[in-house]
Design a protein around this motif. Sequence first.
Motif, PDB file in Angstrom:
ATOM      1  N   TYR A 168       0.843  -1.189   0.000  1.00 26.58           N
ATOM      2  CA  TYR A 168       0.000   0.000   0.000  1.00 26.58           C
ATOM      3  C   TYR A 168       0.880   1.241   0.000  1.00 26.58           C
ATOM      4  O   TYR A 168       1.972   1.236   0.580  1.00 26.58           O
ATOM      5  N   THR A 169       0.363   2.325  -0.599  1.00 23.44           N
ATOM      6  CA  THR A 169       1.076   3.604  -0.607  1.00 23.44           C
ATOM      7  C   THR A 169       1.588   3.943   0.798  1.00 23.44           C
ATOM      8  O   THR A 169       2.678   4.477   0.955  1.00 23.44           O
ATOM      9  N   TYR A 170       0.768   3.609   1.786  1.00 20.33           N
ATOM     10  CA  TYR A 170       1.104   4.008   3.161  1.00 20.33           C
ATOM     11  C   TYR A 170       1.658   2.862   4.005  1.00 20.33           C
ATOM     12  O   TYR A 170       1.745   2.996   5.229  1.00 20.33           O
TER      13      TYR A 170
HETATM   14  N1  PLP Z   1      -6.312   3.760  -6.936  1.00 23.93           N
HETATM   15  C1  PLP Z   1      -5.417   4.432  -7.691  1.00 23.93           C
HETATM   16  C2  PLP Z   1      -5.862   5.142  -8.939  1.00 23.93           C
HETATM   17  C3  PLP Z   1      -4.060   4.457  -7.278  1.00 23.93           C
HETATM   18  O1  PLP Z   1      -3.142   5.094  -8.026  1.00 23.93           O
HETATM   19  C4  PLP Z   1      -3.689   3.783  -6.073  1.00 23.93           C
HETATM   20  C5  PLP Z   1      -2.301   3.789  -5.613  1.00 23.93           C
HETATM   21  O2  PLP Z   1      -1.392   4.319  -6.226  1.00 23.93           O
HETATM   22  C6  PLP Z   1      -4.660   3.103  -5.338  1.00 23.93           C
HETATM   23  C7  PLP Z   1      -5.963   3.110  -5.799  1.00 23.93           C
HETATM   24  C8  PLP Z   1      -4.289   2.350  -4.098  1.00 23.93           C
HETATM   25  O3  PLP Z   1      -4.064   3.204  -3.036  1.00 23.93           O
HETATM   26  P1  PLP Z   1      -3.320   2.725  -1.716  1.00 23.93           P
HETATM   27  O4  PLP Z   1      -1.940   2.345  -2.121  1.00 23.93           O
HETATM   28  O5  PLP Z   1      -3.352   3.932  -0.815  1.00 23.93           O
HETATM   29  O6  PLP Z   1      -4.096   1.558  -1.178  1.00 23.93           O
END
Ligand code: PLP
Length: 440
Positions: free
Chosen positions: A318-320
């Motif tokens: 996950y990004t976080y």
């Molecule tokens: N949706 C889009 C368009 C994204 O670019 C991303 C992550 O880059 C996500 C969903 C997923 O987000 P997260 O990593 O915060 O779960």
Amino acid sequence: MNVPPRPNDLASFWMPFTANRQFKKAPRMFVAADGMHYTTDDGRKVLDGTAGLWCCNAGHNRPKIVEAIRQQAGELDYAPAFQMGHPKAFEFANRVTAIAPEGFDHVFFTNSGSESVDTALKMALAYHRVRGEAQRVRLIGRERGYHGINFGGMSVGGIAGNRKMFGVMLPGVDHIRHTHDLARNAFTRGEPEFGVEFADELERVCALHDPSTIAAVIVEPMAGSTGVLIPPKGYLQRLREICDKHGILLIFDEVITGFGRLGTPFASDRFGVKPDLFTAAKGLTNGVVPMGAVFTTSKIHDAFMTGPEHLIEFAHGYTYSANPIACAAGLGTLDTYAEDGLLTRGAELESYWADALHSLKGLPHVIDLRNLGLIGAIELEPIAGQPTKRAFDIFLDAYQSGILIRTTGDIIALSPPLIIEKAQIDELFGKLAEVLKRAA
Ligand code: PLP
Ligand code: PXG
């Protein structure tokens, strides 16, 4: 387009797991918290009987956690977690695996319990695949289980109300029965005597699907969200044996039970049963910054560490994941737990807590009382034709009386911060008894 800000307008925020229309007619607002108490917007103190949502195990406004977050925000606010690192992520991973049960030497970070569950399910599927058992694609959950609300967790979850709106979910999922058995186990202190045989359901499911197609079984070692279902004596051991016999991974969802809730650091410490993977969240950062984790053994982790070294071994994250502020909060949380001895404090208080809970026996509508560690549940007879109403009205009255409780269906669940004092246990159950006596 000059819309003025509307600080007092409650319409925009679509509240999670909330009766939105009821709430917005009569809002309940917390504006501050310290130690065992919340402060409401009208200046009342409310005793926290639920550690927020089972997450503030060290209570509120703990200096080590607050300071760690402040410092980290000014030093390194965010760093990418994919192909980059920062020191606190590794420090926190080392510290938190050091308190995990022996053998859980690796941890994967997420941002919630729900993400931890989906991560663990994906790890289980991928583990079998990297070892050449790609036919193991089924996942087995349990009725009344709660594994969060993402598609994987919802699919293996077993709370009907959380599933019915959302289509067909993941394929290849089956469920074993829950362990609730009031006829035999009502008013038990601690682990119930009866029901070890409910684990044998797993053999039935194995026979039905061919066990070599099953990747993993996921259960909460103690089911929390559904209303506190404590595993019958020997039940988890038997699940472990059946999984071992068939090469199936056992996943414990320790999102609630982790970090001292049962009087031991983790539920597997208390029950003496080790899963192959387990999830955590909530108490990982004392609920202060969203964070979750999946703990694994080297056996699982190392199975992925093959192939060319420039390739990503597990296409997930996950990004976080391992967010610096979350890691700092986690380190401050572990320091606080250690200083206050909170990971085992529940064991010292358990019998006092159980006495207080079981003193409610005989009050109106109470059909069961059950407890383990610093968890208690009061099951109420529902009002005929109006399930959940009795408990919800009690929740509202309790809030007015200065105690925060949590209800699910017609069950009241209590899980206070692990810093609770005996006098506060008396206050919690004293006030609750008064509320129960005047309940419709
Ligand atoms: N949706 C889009 C368009 C994204 O670019 C991303 C992550 O880059 C996500 C969903 C997923 O987000 P997260 O990593 O915060 O779960
Ligand atoms: N697994 C378990 C065992 C949980 O208890 C989750 C996963 C999901 O975690 P997140 O962080 O995504 O909410 C949980 C969460 C309640 C209550 O009052 C319980 C939870 C969350 C909110 C309320 O029973 N459990």
